[in-house]
Design a protein around this motif. Structure first.
Motif, PDB file in Angstrom:
ATOM      1  N   ASN A 140       0.847  -1.193   0.000  1.00  0.00           N
ATOM      2  CA  ASN A 140       0.000   0.000   0.000  1.00  0.00           C
ATOM      3  C   ASN A 140       0.884   1.245   0.000  1.00  0.00           C
ATOM      4  O   ASN A 140       0.945   1.999   0.962  1.00  0.00           O
ATOM      5  CB  ASN A 140      -0.912   0.009   1.233  1.00  0.00           C
ATOM      6  N   ARG A 141       1.567   1.439  -1.109  1.00  0.00           N
ATOM      7  CA  ARG A 141       2.546   2.517  -1.170  1.00  0.00           C
ATOM      8  C   ARG A 141       1.900   3.880  -1.308  1.00  0.00           C
ATOM      9  O   ARG A 141       1.040   4.095  -2.159  1.00  0.00           O
ATOM     10  CB  ARG A 141       3.512   2.283  -2.327  1.00  0.00           C
ATOM     11  N   CYS A 142       2.347   4.781  -0.455  1.00  0.00           N
ATOM     12  CA  CYS A 142       1.959   6.177  -0.517  1.00  0.00           C
ATOM     13  C   CYS A 142       2.960   6.953   0.329  1.00  0.00           C
ATOM     14  O   CYS A 142       3.877   6.375   0.913  1.00  0.00           O
ATOM     15  CB  CYS A 142       0.526   6.384  -0.011  1.00  0.00           C
ATOM     16  N   SER A 143       2.810   8.266   0.400  1.00  0.00           N
ATOM     17  CA  SER A 143       3.780   9.064   1.162  1.00  0.00           C
ATOM     18  C   SER A 143       3.786   8.669   2.634  1.00  0.00           C
ATOM     19  O   SER A 143       4.833   8.646   3.291  1.00  0.00           O
ATOM     20  CB  SER A 143       3.449  10.552   1.024  1.00  0.00           C
ATOM     21  N   THR A 157       3.050   5.633   3.959  1.00  0.00           N
ATOM     22  CA  THR A 157       3.718   4.346   4.188  1.00  0.00           C
ATOM     23  C   THR A 157       5.224   4.449   3.982  1.00  0.00           C
ATOM     24  O   THR A 157       5.992   3.718   4.620  1.00  0.00           O
ATOM     25  CB  THR A 157       3.134   3.262   3.258  1.00  0.00           C
TER      26      THR A 157
END
Length: 337
Positions: free
Chosen positions: A145-148, A150
């Motif tokens: 769940n890649r995002c800023s 994580t």
């Protein structure tokens, strides 16, 4: 053994003999003996008395000096009763028995402390292995769940993982020989592996990493060396400045390969350089950056000593260079010896 103190201890014996000489002299004079005869007897008595005192002093001094030498050569001096002869005099036998009782008590206490340390070490190792499971699970969740958010979380997870590894290696550093495996490894693989282990931390802090000429083969333990590099990378980030740069390079000098880890951070004051590998030492920079513990570089030095790796630091006001020196001739023989 002090001669003056010995004479002081023998004062009661000397006084008794002097009183005996006085009584004998009065008796001989009262019996009609000449003064010359009385003086002759007293002089002989004095000669015998002081001859005995000198004999016992030197024989006793020889015995006690030998005992002191034996004690100084012992690493565990509480074991002295095991190597000394049992004395013949009654009063000395009492002190000998007291020493034996003290030795037994000390051995029991040491055994108890060793058991407690072993149990605590085993608990720490078990706890660290257990806590790694949720850390790994959180990493997988973040990767999926890649995002800023994580990415920031992954950087903090790297910190948590580093601290747990530090605790594990600290617990094992006393007996590293039971855990390391020295073999031929590629220095470049270790360097790039350490960088990958800290990629989120480096990315979060905008650290530029450069690697030059590290294609050497060395003899060491991949896991322990990677841990050492993790600590050096963490320090470089901790003491960074704007637009930080971290540079890895290696050079071969005679029978050694020297790996340099260089940063352009705030540097180390010259007054602190000689002490940075001491346990708990944080120096002037540690007063500025309150997260410093003084354990990271201490562990690096301790592990390097165990693995036969030379470690040194240099700083010219700005930036710090940590150098790791690996022997490449007869290294395995030297470590195993």
């Amino acid at each position: 053994m002090n001669g003056k103190q010995y004479l002081k201890n023998q004062l009661p014996v000397i006084l008794i003999n002097l009183l005996g000489m006085l009584a004998l002299a009065l008796f001989l004079i009262a019996s009609g003996n000449s003064i010359q005869t009385v003086l002759f007897i007293l002089v002989v008595w004095l000669i015998v008395l002081f001859s005995c005192l000198l004999f016992f002093y030197f024989s006793r001094k020889k015995y006690l000096d030998k005992l002191l030498d034996m004690t100084e050569q012992l690493e565990e001096r509480y074991l002295l009763p095991e190597i000394m002869q049992e004395p013949e005099k009654a009063d000395e036998q009492v002190f000998y028995q007291i020493m034996k009782m003290a030795e037994k008590s000390m051995l029991e206490r040491i055994g108890e402390v060793q058991r407690e340390r072993k149990e605590y070490k085993e608990y720490i190792e078990q706890w660290i292995h257990e806590v790694k499971t949720p850390i790994t699970a959180i990493k997988l969740i973040c990767e999926n769940n890649r995002c800023s958010f994580t990415r920031d979380l992954m950087a903090e997870l790297e910190n948590i993982n580093r601290f747990t590894e530090q605790a594990l290696y600290y617990a094992r550093s006393e007996h590293t020989e039971n855990d390391y495996s020295v073999r031929e490894i590629r220095l470049s693989n270790v360097v790039h592996g350490a960088i990958a282990d800290n990629k989120y931390l480096l990315r979060q802090n905008n650290v530029t990493v450069t690697v030059d000429n590290v294609e050497y083969s060395i003899y060491s333990d991949d896991k322990w060396l990677r841990f050492i590099l993790d600590q050096l990378i963490s320090n470089a980030v901790k003491y960074r400045i704007d637009q930080p740069v971290l540079h890895f390079s290696a050079v071969k000098e005679n029978d050694r390969v020297i790996l340099s880890v260089e940063d352009d951070g705030i540097g180390i004051p010259q007054s602190d350089l000689s002490r940075i590998f001491e346990k708990g030492f944080t120096g002037q920079n540690g007063r500025i950056i309150h997260s410093s513990t003084g354990i990271g570089l201490y562990l690096c030095k301790r592990l390097c000593d165990k693995l036969g790796i030379g470690i040194s630091a240099s700083s010219e006001g700005k930036g710090t260079t940590i150098s790791l020196s690996f022997r490449i001739n007869d290294f395995v023989t030297g470590v195993q010896g």
